[in-house]
Design an enzyme around this catalytic site. Sequence first.
Site, short mmCIF file in Angstrom:
data_model
loop_
_atom_site.label_atom_id
_atom_site.label_comp_id
_atom_site.label_asym_id
_atom_site.label_seq_id
_atom_site.Cartn_x
_atom_site.Cartn_y
_atom_site.Cartn_z
N LYS A 1 -7.11 3.60 -2.70
CA LYS A 1 -7.43 3.51 -1.27
C LYS A 1 -7.62 4.91 -0.71
CE LYS A 1 -5.10 1.90 2.99
NZ LYS A 1 -3.92 1.16 3.49
N LYS B 1 -10.35 0.38 -1.84
CA LYS B 1 -10.15 0.02 -0.44
C LYS B 1 -10.49 1.20 0.46
CE LYS B 1 -6.64 -1.45 2.94
NZ LYS B 1 -5.29 -2.01 3.15
N ASP C 1 0.87 -1.18 0.00
CA ASP C 1 0.00 0.00 0.00
C ASP C 1 0.91 1.24 0.00
OD1 ASP C 1 -1.76 -2.09 0.52
OD2 ASP C 1 -2.96 -0.93 1.94
#
Length: 236
Positions: A152, A181, A90
């Site tokens: 995300k 996400k 991430d």
Amino acid sequence: MTSIAKLIDHSLLRPELTEAEVREGCALAARYGVASVCVRPADVPLAAGLLRGTGVLVGTVAGFPHGSSATATKAAEAALAVAQGAAEVDMVVNIGWLRSGDLADVEADIRAVVDAAAGATVKVILENAYLTADQIAAGCRAAERAGAHFVKTSTGFAPGGATMDDLALMRATVSPHVGVKAAGGVRTLDTLLAMAAIGVTRFGATATAAILDDAAHREAHGAPAAAGAAPADGGY
């Protein structure tokens, strides 16, 4: 409950976590059968060893939490993490570049991490609390062009976390093959279900046990899953 568990990345990113707490978090992730744990970069070898054979993936972060590391540094973080057993990375977008409209640089930054990850899943954290709707959409498009697998919402360390409006915008902006996400404020099953209903497919959470215990309780008692709760702001 299993299907809900596989939507969750159990977060172990707080800087003050001890090794014992990381071990406990990995054990919890294995017990509940979540999708992954997301650990600090230095914890990847430990988590990979603890979770080998459990079906729970190891994820970590790059350029975390501010996104302002040099591109080469982010890429090196990703490459090392994958070499040490991470299956997911991430990365935080360069927030300043995105706010400045330097989209070619944003895209190149992301692509460098995607390339360095060598096939591992890359999720691009936009840190929406600092962005306008247009900037969020531009960041999503840059992430998709660069080959990222997810966009995300948040690190969990900014002033705000995931919101329904931002998630709907992100889902509408990227193609169906790019996941969305939510992270930051996903603390209840109802929040998770409401977000899943608009197309969110992965959730960063520290309240994993509470969410999944609630799901198991409802399943055991034949209660329908409730949805529609408003997400709270805040950290993971």
